[in-house]
Design an enzyme around this catalytic site. Structure first.
Site, mmCIF file in Angstrom:
data_model
loop_
_atom_site.group_PDB
_atom_site.id
_atom_site.type_symbol
_atom_site.label_atom_id
_atom_site.label_comp_id
_atom_site.label_asym_id
_atom_site.label_seq_id
_atom_site.Cartn_x
_atom_site.Cartn_y
_atom_site.Cartn_z
ATOM 1 N N ARG A 8 0.823 -1.210 0.000
ATOM 2 C CA ARG A 8 0.000 0.000 0.000
ATOM 3 C C ARG A 8 0.855 1.257 0.000
ATOM 4 O O ARG A 8 0.554 2.228 -0.702
ATOM 5 C CB ARG A 8 -0.956 -0.015 1.202
ATOM 6 N N TYR A 25 -5.730 -0.913 -7.131
ATOM 7 C CA TYR A 25 -5.179 -2.150 -6.527
ATOM 8 C C TYR A 25 -4.622 -1.949 -5.119
ATOM 9 O O TYR A 25 -4.531 -0.850 -4.643
ATOM 10 C CB TYR A 25 -4.234 -2.885 -7.472
ATOM 11 N N GLU A 26 -4.351 -3.050 -4.477
ATOM 12 C CA GLU A 26 -3.972 -3.055 -3.041
ATOM 13 C C GLU A 26 -5.045 -2.420 -2.167
ATOM 14 O O GLU A 26 -4.741 -1.751 -1.182
ATOM 15 C CB GLU A 26 -2.634 -2.329 -2.815
ATOM 16 N N GLY A 27 -6.298 -2.674 -2.507
ATOM 17 C CA GLY A 27 -7.407 -2.082 -1.754
ATOM 18 C C GLY A 27 -7.819 -0.792 -2.416
ATOM 19 O O GLY A 27 -7.108 0.212 -2.325
ATOM 20 N N GLN A 64 -9.471 2.066 1.547
ATOM 21 C CA GLN A 64 -8.470 2.768 2.364
ATOM 22 C C GLN A 64 -9.184 3.729 3.314
ATOM 23 O O GLN A 64 -8.823 3.842 4.491
ATOM 24 C CB GLN A 64 -7.500 3.555 1.477
#
Lengths: 598, 598
Positions: free
Chosen positions: A296, A440-442, A447
């Site tokens: 992240r 991506y990555e949440g 977030q």
């Protein structure tokens, strides 16, 4: 052709003048990295990024990755050779544990190089980026045997890594994942299922690929409580640790996508592939979180990186392209028109990008330094404070810097008029590549929920209180300063809005959680503005000190810091008031309609 | 595959309930278009767009246009056939002068169909859109012979049109253009030069292409005062008005670009091409402005159209995709997770798009109606008022609806997570296609300058004062209304901010024009918010009236109007305060840095 020059001077200013990195000499690895060594590494990294990676950016976008009939994947021309140079430079293990061949240098330095790599070639940078994330997860959670098998190979870059979470029916909600693991009885498992959106899932740059895979062990509980993490190599390691037998994992397809064409985004099929458990059974999400949190932050850096490179190109264009005359009278009367940098609206764009890039860099490096402290300090109190900072800032850096990174790439493209829309100038690639970082990555909405739902209340609000206290103290101490004082009114107002929003959540989200969800995105952006504002106030203070001290050779840069700080406080900070109003309006207008009314 | 359903009900609500279109029955053409006929046309247009154009949208993006070795251009499969149907339906001349074969119906109806076409297939819609713009310019400025030669052919769609302004070294600043025109002595001219970014410049859909070209007559003054407009057909018309000899104009290249791949964006080379003057010598910009203003409104509609189609797809996805549980407890306990439409942050996205789409549509149709009034009314006062409105709203509709259209397409794509980034779901195309609308027909920064520098002060501020007066009167009349009253506080505050910003420009931009340039973009967006807020207040009032009257069958839709109005006033309107602060900070922080400091 787009240009790129690594922002070395600004980086060194942040590290040594603003963050006082030299004060952390007591941390392991930091003593071995005095300022001149760090500067040399940063210069070397910059050179590699500018000369090797950047020229491959357009070709990566144009040619993309190709899946061959046998399931192998060919990366764009030059990618493999650049990776070889990266390996030879020892970049992969720069900050990694010396026990496994790393150099143990500050991870902060690795973050610096990471920014440069992403600016130069985002799609390329993902291959080593994911590898470093996988190394971190294995380092924390894997047993010794796994560590000894995989980490030395990954540290040299001979083997790369991936993270396998998403399945066709579940991304955010990993509790639904179906990939299953069946024990073989010898400590290994047979993994079967399908994973999608696997970046760097298959390629021709390394001799082996180490997949970290979330799967459910047969009979494990449903939901997130039954997920385990496995290491699944493309080739099973032989006893002497060479790539041996081909494992039952293969790339079924490369996705056609909007950007980052140079990275192979794969559908990965697991068909009784052999894997080994990393960490404890059913604690896979916990183990994967190490990698996800690393990732992240890296993705936040990617957002920043696209804003930076888009800015540099926009500046060059704005100085070169002549069109119209300055409102205040011709500035280049000898030419048929003035360069467009004379126009205030063009300046607004450039100053916006500049203000975000420099504050974003400071925020990111501050957080990277806190990550080093959290991992390396021997002082438990210091570690806790650093961990608090890291946990709080991770969703903000990821969510805010990627949203702004994309917006800024769009703004830079806009300055080119029609020339921004055609491929020739390369501005569209920055926009398309930056777009993925919001997802991506949440996805950034996640977030924001992580920030509001998890990070705010953690440990009785310790992290957020500590941040408010730090910024508040700075404001109190500097409100009468001749240079910084004028900015403190705006920063204090932003902080006050942020505190009011925090208070509102405390009073209104307990009884009605939708109020937290409804305000989460404005809150995340508000927090980002205050955090960047704090960076600007600190940078302005240091810049003024350097000007007073007669800093040799950097007067112009320090004056520019003061101007950019002023721009930030005048033009960007006022948004906190609008965000506060949005948050305090609550969830009702969002939730009132029945789903069928949409 | 993306979906699209034309928003017929909302359109009819705006036209007849909000704008009271029936009150304009005295205008030429309006009497021939009673409500039931308009409804039939709108339904027919919707059907064509949904069934013929929308299925060609993805193929247009994927296959794109191809320039063949002989310089001809092949459009994507199906485009030609769809155009044939469009011609047969008589759509091109729907609102055009019956003297040239048009049906003379309200142009407002044409705008409605234009929105549907752009939602269904933006790239395709540009071919007829440019033709209608060229028809308008010829109708106003060309002599009878030219009109008789070209307009009947264009009205049937047999011949299409283009606009040729941009050259490699000049876009915004047309004063620098170099394309030259040399008189042949027989009333015609030889045109030579290169034009770029010419949409629909060459294609296989029509038998002839009518280029409107800006060029400088030999010996004409430098700058914008020496520019003339010419009509340059691809094939010279024969005496019996068939395409005759090939003219010296050809497509040198199709640009590779970010989106609208279905439209051929051409480099057009003019090599002593025969052309005829349209309007007066050296007054070409003036003549071209008819086309540009038409085009600017159409481009605003394009922005709206992408937001609408992106919204519809996002809604379908949000109802279908299950992921996570509602914060307030499971809503679909029988499923493994709830549909994501339960999440407040997803609702924020959907409500934002909805609030912009519906207010944007109202604003656009109001303005289209005023365009009809300005062209058709016999009452000079009514015409002037309508023209004032049109001039004021053109840059706002173009600049604000395209900025928001793009933002909204991005927001809709974001809701899909990784699935939004891959081509499969088609969300990326909306983003890439929407992007161009912010750029062409005057980049949005230019729209903002047009608003602040030209439209605000025109005729002593008559247009803006009239708008302020209208909104202010509405606020005064409705502030105590039980339903609309609660929104009036927010609308009044927005209006007050806008008036304060206007006043600030009057006091601070005269002496220092950079202050106007610096605040132009925030001002344009602020104006857009107030204009959309006014639309929401009006729509809410009408919705409430209909609810009280027991409007049959539309209770849910009218209730939804009230909820969406509330969302707009709570979540979007607060931005005006931030914009005001930005404007009042002035240009200093933007202009302080030397160009070399960037």
């Amino acid at each position: 052709m787009p240009i790129y020059k690594a922002p070395i001077e600004d980086t060194m200013f942040v590290l040594y003048d603003v963050l006082k990195m030299e004060a952390y000499g007591n941390l392991p690895g930091f003593a071995d990295a005095p300022r001149d060594l760090v500067e040399a590494i940063v210069n070397e990294g910059a050179k590699f990024c500018e000369e090797v990676l950047q020229p491959l950016n357009v070709v990566g976008d144009t040619v993309g990755c190709r899946r061959n009939a046998d399931g192998t994947v060919t990366t764009p021309p030059g990618f493999k050779e650049a990776y070889k140079q990266y390996q030879e430079g020892g970049w992969m293990g720069l900050a990694f544990d010396p026990e496994y061949g790393g150099q143990g240098l500050p991870a902060t330095v690795n973050t610096v190089v990471g920014e440069f790599m992403s600016s130069a070639n985002l799609a390329w940078g993902m291959y080593p980026g994911l590898t470093q994330g996988a190394m971190a997860a294995l380092h924390v959670h894997a047993n010794d045997e796994i560590k000894r098998t995989y980490l030395p190979k990954m540290t040299t870059g001979e083997w790369t890594g991936t993270m396998n979470l998403t399945e066709p029916h579940c991304g955010t909600d990993l509790g639904m994942l179906r990939t299953k693991a069946v024990p073989n009885g010898d400590g290994s498992y047979r993994i079967s299922g399908q994973k999608i959106f696997i970046s760097a899932g298959e390629h021709d740059m390394a001799e082996n690929i180490v997949h970290l895979v979330l799967a459910r062990i047969e009979g494990a509980p449903a939901g997130t409580k039954g997920i385990s993490l496995f290491v699944v190599p493309k080739f099973l390691p032989t006893p002497d640790n060479k790539p041996g037998q081909r494992n039952g994992v293969s790339c079924g397809k490369i996705e056609e996508k909007m950007g980052i064409h140079g990275n192979a985004t794969c559908v990965m099929n697991y068909d009784e592939a052999t894997g080994w458990l990393v960490g404890q059974e059913n604690k896979g999400l916990n183990a994967m979180f190490v990698m996800m949190n690393e990732a992240r932050l890296s993705v936040g850096v990617q957002g920043l990186s696209q804003s930076e490179v888009a800015y540099q190109n926009a500046v060059a264009y704005a100085k070169d392209r002549i069109q119209g005359r300055a409102l205040s009278g011709p500035k280049a009367p000898e030419k048929a028109a003035d360069p467009i940098i004379v126009h205030p609206d063009v300046r607004r764009t450039l100053m916006t990008l500049r203000a975000v890039n420099e504050a974003g860099r400071a925020l990111m490096l501050w957080t990277a330094l806190m990550a080093d402290v959290s991992h390396r300090s021997e002082d438990a109190g210091e570690r806790q404070k650093a961990e608090d900072h890291l946990g709080l800032m991770t969703p903000i850096i990821k969510g805010v810097l990627t949203d702004l990174g994309f917006d800024n790439a769009v703004k830079a493209q806009q300055m080119y008029g029609g020339h921004g829309y055609i491929n020739e100038w390369g501005m569209g690639q920055f926009v398309r590549d930056a777009r993925i970082a919001m997802i991506y990555e949440g996805a950034n909405g996640i977030q924001a929920l992580d920030l509001v739902g998890r990070k705010l209340g953690a440990n009785g609000g310790r992290a957020v209180m500590s941040f408010f206290n730090e910024v508040g103290t700075f404001c109190a101490q500097n409100k009468d300063d001749a240079t910084v004082g004028p900015f403190i009114g705006s920063l204090s107002k932003g902080l006050k809005d942020l505190q009011a929003a925090t208070m509102w959540f405390m009073q209104n989200a307990m009884a009605k959680p939708d109020n937290a969800g409804a305000g989460s995105t404005p809150y995340m952006h508000m927090f980002g503005l205050v955090a960047m504002g704090y960076m600007w106030a600190k940078m302005a203070k240091v810049a003024q000190e350097k000007l007073v001290a007669g800093a040799n050779g950097s007067t112009d840069r320090m004056n520019a810091k003061l101007v950019t700080a002023r721009f930030f406080f005048e033009q960007m900070m006022p948004e906190t008031g609008a965000h506060l109003a949005r948050i305090q309006a609550g969830a009702d207008s969002m939730m009132a309609l029945a789903a069928d009314a949409f």
